[in-house]
Motif scaffolding. Sequence first.
Motif, short mmCIF file in Angstrom:
data_model
loop_
_atom_site.label_atom_id
_atom_site.label_comp_id
_atom_site.label_asym_id
_atom_site.label_seq_id
_atom_site.Cartn_x
_atom_site.Cartn_y
_atom_site.Cartn_z
N SER A 182 9.72 9.90 -7.28
CA SER A 182 9.59 8.59 -7.92
C SER A 182 8.39 7.84 -7.38
O SER A 182 7.73 7.08 -8.11
CB SER A 182 10.86 7.78 -7.72
OG SER A 182 11.04 7.48 -6.34
N GLY A 183 8.09 8.04 -6.09
CA GLY A 183 6.95 7.35 -5.49
C GLY A 183 5.64 7.73 -6.16
O GLY A 183 4.82 6.86 -6.50
N GLY A 184 5.44 9.02 -6.37
CA GLY A 184 4.22 9.46 -7.03
C GLY A 184 4.10 8.93 -8.45
O GLY A 184 3.04 8.45 -8.87
N LEU A 185 5.21 9.00 -9.19
CA LEU A 185 5.21 8.50 -10.57
C LEU A 185 4.99 6.99 -10.61
O LEU A 185 4.26 6.47 -11.47
CB LEU A 185 6.53 8.85 -11.25
CG LEU A 185 6.82 10.35 -11.44
CD1 LEU A 185 8.23 10.57 -11.96
CD2 LEU A 185 5.80 10.97 -12.40
N THR A 186 5.62 6.28 -9.67
CA THR A 186 5.49 4.82 -9.65
C THR A 186 4.06 4.38 -9.36
O THR A 186 3.55 3.44 -9.97
CB THR A 186 6.44 4.22 -8.59
OG1 THR A 186 7.79 4.55 -8.93
CG2 THR A 186 6.30 2.71 -8.52
N ILE A 187 3.41 5.05 -8.40
CA ILE A 187 2.03 4.70 -8.06
C ILE A 187 1.12 4.88 -9.27
O ILE A 187 0.31 4.00 -9.61
CB ILE A 187 1.54 5.56 -6.88
CG1 ILE A 187 2.25 5.14 -5.59
CG2 ILE A 187 0.04 5.44 -6.70
CD1 ILE A 187 1.96 6.03 -4.40
N ILE A 188 1.26 6.01 -9.95
CA ILE A 188 0.41 6.28 -11.12
C ILE A 188 0.68 5.26 -12.22
O ILE A 188 -0.25 4.65 -12.79
CB ILE A 188 0.65 7.71 -11.64
CG1 ILE A 188 0.20 8.73 -10.58
CG2 ILE A 188 -0.09 7.95 -12.95
CD1 ILE A 188 0.58 10.16 -10.91
N GLY A 189 1.97 5.05 -12.53
CA GLY A 189 2.33 4.12 -13.61
C GLY A 189 1.91 2.69 -13.32
O GLY A 189 1.37 1.99 -14.20
N SER A 190 2.14 2.26 -12.07
CA SER A 190 1.78 0.89 -11.70
C SER A 190 0.27 0.67 -11.81
O SER A 190 -0.20 -0.37 -12.31
CB SER A 190 2.26 0.58 -10.28
OG SER A 190 3.67 0.64 -10.20
N LEU A 191 -0.49 1.65 -11.33
CA LEU A 191 -1.95 1.54 -11.39
C LEU A 191 -2.46 1.43 -12.82
O LEU A 191 -3.33 0.60 -13.13
CB LEU A 191 -2.60 2.74 -10.69
CG LEU A 191 -2.75 2.66 -9.17
CD1 LEU A 191 -3.29 3.96 -8.62
CD2 LEU A 191 -3.67 1.51 -8.78
N VAL A 192 -1.91 2.24 -13.70
CA VAL A 192 -2.35 2.23 -15.11
C VAL A 192 -2.09 0.86 -15.73
O VAL A 192 -2.98 0.25 -16.37
CB VAL A 192 -1.64 3.34 -15.90
CG1 VAL A 192 -1.90 3.17 -17.40
CG2 VAL A 192 -2.11 4.71 -15.44
N ILE A 193 -0.88 0.34 -15.56
CA ILE A 193 -0.52 -0.96 -16.15
C ILE A 193 -1.36 -2.08 -15.55
O ILE A 193 -1.85 -2.97 -16.26
CB ILE A 193 0.98 -1.24 -15.96
CG1 ILE A 193 1.80 -0.22 -16.76
CG2 ILE A 193 1.33 -2.66 -16.40
CD1 ILE A 193 3.30 -0.32 -16.54
N MET A 194 -1.54 -2.06 -14.23
CA MET A 194 -2.29 -3.12 -13.56
C MET A 194 -3.76 -3.14 -14.02
O MET A 194 -4.34 -4.21 -14.25
CB MET A 194 -2.21 -2.93 -12.05
CG MET A 194 -0.82 -3.20 -11.48
SD MET A 194 -0.63 -2.64 -9.76
CE MET A 194 -1.66 -3.84 -8.91
N ILE A 195 -4.34 -1.94 -14.15
CA ILE A 195 -5.74 -1.88 -14.59
C ILE A 195 -5.87 -2.41 -16.01
O ILE A 195 -6.83 -3.14 -16.34
CB ILE A 195 -6.27 -0.43 -14.49
CG1 ILE A 195 -6.40 -0.03 -13.01
CG2 ILE A 195 -7.62 -0.29 -15.18
CD1 ILE A 195 -6.72 1.43 -12.79
#
Length: 619
Positions: A182-195
Motif C-alpha cells: 500500500s505504501g508504494g501505491l500510495t506514494i505513486i497515487g498521491s504524487l500524481v494527484i498532487m502534481i
Amino acid sequence: MSKENNQPQARPVGGPGHGPRGGGPMMSRMNAEKPKNARATLGRLLAFIGKSKFVVLSLVLIMCFITLLNLAAPLVMASAIDAITITDQSLHVDFAALTRMLALLLGIYLLSSLLTLFQGLLSAKLSQTTVFTLRNTLFAKIIKLPIRYTDTHRHGDIMSRMTNDVENIANTISQSAASLISGGLTIIGSLVIMIVKSPTMTVVALVTIPLTLCVSTFLAKFMRKFFVRQQTLLGDINAQIEENVTGFKTVIAYRHEQDAIDTFNATGKQLRNTAIKAEILGGIMGPLMNFIGNLGYVLVASVGGWLALNGQISVGLIQAFLTYSRQLSRPINEIAMQYAQIMTAMAGAERVFEILDEPDEVDNGKNSICPQDVKGNIEFNNINFSYVPEKQVLCDFNLKIKSGQKIAIVGATGSGKTTVVNLLTRFYDVDSGEILLDGVDIRDIPKDDLRSAIAIVLQDTVLFTDTIAANIRYGKLDASDEDVENAAQMSNADKFIELLPEKYQTQITTSGNGLSGGQRQLLAIARAVLADPRILILDEATSSVDTRTEMHIQEAMIALMKNRTSLIIAHRLSTIRDADMIIVIDKGTVVESGNHEQLLAQKGCYYTLYQNQFAGIQT
C-alpha cells in the motif's frame, strides 16, 4: 557409536546430540558484524512469497482498491469543504453538494474498512503459507545435509533457525507486507494527484522526503549489525539450553550447575546489551520520522495558506494537500517504525538461507545394487582419512573381510575404530584409497542402496517419541506386528516389553527416558534384527547391559550373525573371544590380526589390552 579423540565433537552416526560447546563456525559467526547482502536475501525471500501467486495477486488487488479509496477521500473532503463559502461577508452552504459529498465519504470509509478486513485475512494466509513452505524446505535441506555439517554446528542453533528465525519472518510478512504494498501505491497515487492539482504545493510537500531518506539510511547502517548479532546470540542461547537439558544428568553429577548458570548468564547479558542497542536505534527511527513528517506538514500549511490568501488555491485544496502530504510520508514512517522487526526478519532469513546454501550430501553412486543380493565381501585398500586437515586418523589402512565373517575391531580410544564404520557407511568419504563391497567401489553405489544393506547398533541408543512397536519398526517400516514381535523375541527385548502396561503400544518419550540403558539397547538390537541386513555393525552394542542380559544378547547375536558379515567394535574384550578374526588398530593402522588365542600368544597390543582388562596388570 563411541567417540574418538580425532573426531569432531558431535556424534557422527548417532541421534540428537549437542555438538561442540565452544569455537567452531558458530562462534566465529557471532563475532562477524559486517552486514550481509540484504538485497539478495530480500530477493530470495520474495521468491518464497511469490509461490502463493493467487494470494499475492488478491492482496495486491485489494490494496489497490484500498489505496484508491484513500486517495479519493481527501478530494471528496475538499469538495465538501468548498461547498461552504463566504461571499460578501455572508456564509453560503450548498447543502445538496455537501450532503452528497458526506454520503460519498461515508461510503468510502465503510468500503475501505471492509476491504482492510479482507486484507488482514489475506496477509495472515500469505504469511503462514510462506512460512510453511520455507520451514518444509529448510527441514528437507537439514535432512540432506552431510554428516560433517551437523558434526561441526551446534544443534541448538540449527533448531533456532527452524523456529525463532522462521517465526520472525512470519510475523514480518503478516504485519509489513501489506504496508509495503500500500505504501508504494500510495506514494505513486498521491504524487500524481498532487502534481495535477498544484505543482508548487507538490514541491513544498517533497522538501522533507530527501531528509527522511538520509536519516533512515544513516540509522539503518548502524542498526543492521545489531539485529544480525541479536539473532545469532539467540541461536547460541538455544544451543546452550539444548546442551544443558540433554546433558542434565552430567551437569548435576559433576556439580557444574553454577558453571552452566554463569555461562548462560554471560550469553544472556550479551543478548540483553545487543537487544537494548538494537531497540534504542529502532526506537529513535520512529520519533525522528514523525518530527520530519510534522515539519513537512507545517510547511504545506504555511505555503498553502499564503497561496489561498492570494487566491491561487481553495481552502479545501489546502486540506487535501495536508492529507496527501501525510499519505506521502506515511509509508516511509511506517517502514521506519517497523524497521526493527524487518531487520530481525532479514537477519533470520539470512541465517535460514545459509543452511539452504550448504551443499547436499554428495552421492555420485550410479551402480545400483539390490541389498538382498549383497554377499558382504569388504576390502579397505590403502585408506587415508582425516576429519581435520593435517590430523590424520587412518594412515594407509588395509583390511579384507570375507562374506559371513565375524570381525572384531579393537584398539585404544582415538585409534580409528569408529572411523572405519563411518567410512564404510559413507557418512564420510575417504581422502584417498578405496573401499570395495563385493568388488565394487562403494562410492559408485547409491548411498540408499549401500545403507539398506547395513544395520548399525550404536553404543548411544537413539529412540524416538513413539510406541515401542514403532521404534522397533524403524528398522523396516513395512514390517507386520508379528515381525516386530519376532524381532523383540530374538533380541530378548520381549521379556521387559510384556511387563509394560500397554506392551508394544507403550509410548516412550524422547531418547527413551523411563527405560533403563539396557532396555533401550535391547530395542535398538531388535530394530537391527528386524532390518535383516547383509552387513551388521555392532558398536559397543552390549555396553549398557548387565552380564546376564549380555549373555542372552550374545546368544541372539550368534543366530543373527549367521551368514552375515559382522563388524564388532568393542572395548569389552569378553564379547569378541569367538570372533573369526580380531583386528587391532593403533594410530590409524592395523598392527595385529588373528583370533583370540593367536593374539594372546603374540603378547603384543592385544595381549596388553587383555591383561589390563582382566589381569589388572599396569603398563
